[in-house]
Design an enzyme around this catalytic site. Structure first.
Site, mmCIF file in Angstrom:
data_model
loop_
_atom_site.group_PDB
_atom_site.id
_atom_site.type_symbol
_atom_site.label_atom_id
_atom_site.label_comp_id
_atom_site.label_asym_id
_atom_site.label_seq_id
_atom_site.Cartn_x
_atom_site.Cartn_y
_atom_site.Cartn_z
ATOM 1 N N CYS A 18 0.868 -1.183 0.000
ATOM 2 C CA CYS A 18 0.000 0.000 0.000
ATOM 3 C C CYS A 18 0.905 1.234 0.000
ATOM 4 O O CYS A 18 2.139 1.120 0.143
ATOM 5 C CB CYS A 18 -0.853 0.001 1.259
ATOM 6 N N HIS A 130 -0.935 -4.561 19.515
ATOM 7 C CA HIS A 130 -0.450 -4.149 18.188
ATOM 8 C C HIS A 130 0.162 -2.754 18.312
ATOM 9 O O HIS A 130 -0.410 -1.883 18.972
ATOM 10 C CB HIS A 130 -1.598 -4.161 17.173
ATOM 11 N N GLU A 132 0.272 -0.223 16.407
ATOM 12 C CA GLU A 132 -0.580 0.909 16.014
ATOM 13 C C GLU A 132 -1.545 1.265 17.141
ATOM 14 O O GLU A 132 -1.796 2.443 17.422
ATOM 15 C CB GLU A 132 -1.359 0.576 14.734
ATOM 16 N N CYS A 199 -8.371 1.675 6.650
ATOM 17 C CA CYS A 199 -7.815 2.393 5.497
ATOM 18 C C CYS A 199 -8.259 1.772 4.174
ATOM 19 O O CYS A 199 -8.743 0.640 4.125
ATOM 20 C CB CYS A 199 -6.292 2.422 5.599
ATOM 21 N N SER A 227 1.831 -9.558 10.700
ATOM 22 C CA SER A 227 1.097 -8.555 9.924
ATOM 23 C C SER A 227 -0.403 -8.668 10.175
ATOM 24 O O SER A 227 -1.037 -9.662 9.827
ATOM 25 C CB SER A 227 1.403 -8.755 8.431
ATOM 26 N N ASN A 229 -2.988 -6.950 8.852
ATOM 27 C CA ASN A 229 -3.892 -6.986 7.693
ATOM 28 C C ASN A 229 -3.785 -8.303 6.931
ATOM 29 O O ASN A 229 -4.771 -8.780 6.369
ATOM 30 C CB ASN A 229 -3.686 -5.748 6.806
#
Ligand code: SF4
Length: 323
Positions: A18, A130, A132, A199, A227, A229
């Site tokens: 991305c 996580h 984030e 997103c 990961s 996602n």
């Protein structure tokens, strides 16, 4: 070969890198070119082992704690973002910092700071631990509560009535919708973001798997176990009734996964480079695949600018000063 024979491969579209991952990797590469090794990076720049090992070989040093960074060093924050405490510590210690936080994560941080000044508390939909989530929750010292699933909503006890919701950018779209519905039911006054925080890349890759999974017998997701996602893509395919496996590289493919499953679907998480996808395709060809069909999907043209000091002009300066 022991195991099943692959006949056809369907390639999900879009898949792989991305704009936020592209930018984050480029920031580390340009910092290495411009300032030389070592460049310190707080946390894996993106959650992909191949990418991280590649940058390590070029001189990036990945650390979790700023205590490991020597005075005068150049430091890059990973794409997942950092808490206010980490940002403050880096400033106090005088590091030269380049922020590779994805602008879509920064947007959530800005929203949290703005609404907090207006007296809001927050429910954050995300996965505990996580980076984030730690970074976004760490924008505030209190008044932000993590909800990982629908059951968590009942256990939240905000102090006041002004409540807003924010979401980890890489959540499952369906899980986030179910949690949000439970939040609305318990807190009908909750403020939601105008545009959801999940997103575009997460949404598009999940939509592509929804389209692909029913048309194949097994789904392969290229991505590292860390990961978020990529994990969501594998789970989504399984929920749709198609067995799914995540692989870090072509070597991880097991022939027996294709026993009686000749149609393979292939996708990649937002942090997985295309070279790994190509190697997986080659291995699937060695398992017998004769046709590789690219599915139709959304065209992505998102691009994020580099931070000041590492942009194109700086690179031209670097090039000309070396020539
Ligand atoms: S997955 Fe989304 S939020 Fe994460 S880096 Fe990519 S574009 Fe940004």
């Amino acid at each position: 070969m022991d195991g099943g024979r692959v006949d056809q491969v369907l390639l999900a579209e879009p898949r792989g890198f991305c704009a936020g991952v592209d930018r984050a990797i480029e920031i580390v590469e340009r910092a290495l070119q411009r300032f030389g090794a070592p460049i310190y990076v707080r946390h894996e720049i993106v959650h992909n082992h191949f990418v991280v090992n590649n940058l390590k070989a070029k001189g990036a040093v990945f650390i979790e704690d700023l205590a490991e960074v020597p005075a005068g060093a150049t430091l890059v924050f990973s794409a997942h973002g950092v808490s206010k405490a980490v940002r403050d510590e880096a400033r106090e210690r005088g590091f030269q910092v380049f922020d590779a936080t994805c602008p879509l994560v920064t947007k959530v941080h800005v929203e949290v700071a703005k609404l907090s000044r207006e007296g809001y508390e927050f429910l954050m939909i995300g996965h505990k631990g996580h980076p984030e989530v730690e970074g976004t929750m760490g924008q505030l010292s209190d008044g932000i509560y993590l909800v990982e699933d629908v059951a968590d909503v009942a256990g939240v006890n905000p102090r006041g009535d002004k409540l807003a919701v924010v979401t980890q950018t890489t959540m499952s779209v369906d899980d986030a919708a179910a949690i949000l519905a439970a939040i609305r039911q318990r807190f009908p006054q909750v403020r939601e973001p105008k545009k959801q925080d999940i997103c575009y890349a997460t949404q598009n890759r999940q939509d592509a798997v929804k389209l692909m999974a029913p048309q194949v017998d097994v789904v392969i997701v290229v991505g590292s176990s860390t990961s978020s996602n990529s994990n969501r893509l594998r789970e989504l395919a399984e929920r749709l009734g198609t067995p799914a496996y995540m692989v870090d590289s072509a070597q991880d493919l097991q022939p027996q996964w294709f026993d009686g499953r000749p149609r393979a679907g292939l996708t990649a998480g937002a942090s997985a480079p295309d070279i790994l996808v190509q190697q997986v395709i080659e291995r699937l060809r060695s398992f017998g695949a004769t046709s590789v069909v690219r599915m139709k999907g959304v065209d992505e043209s998102v691009h994020f600018p580099l931070p000041l000091g590492l942009g194109d002009r700086s690179m031209r300066e670097v090039t000309s000063s070396r020539s």
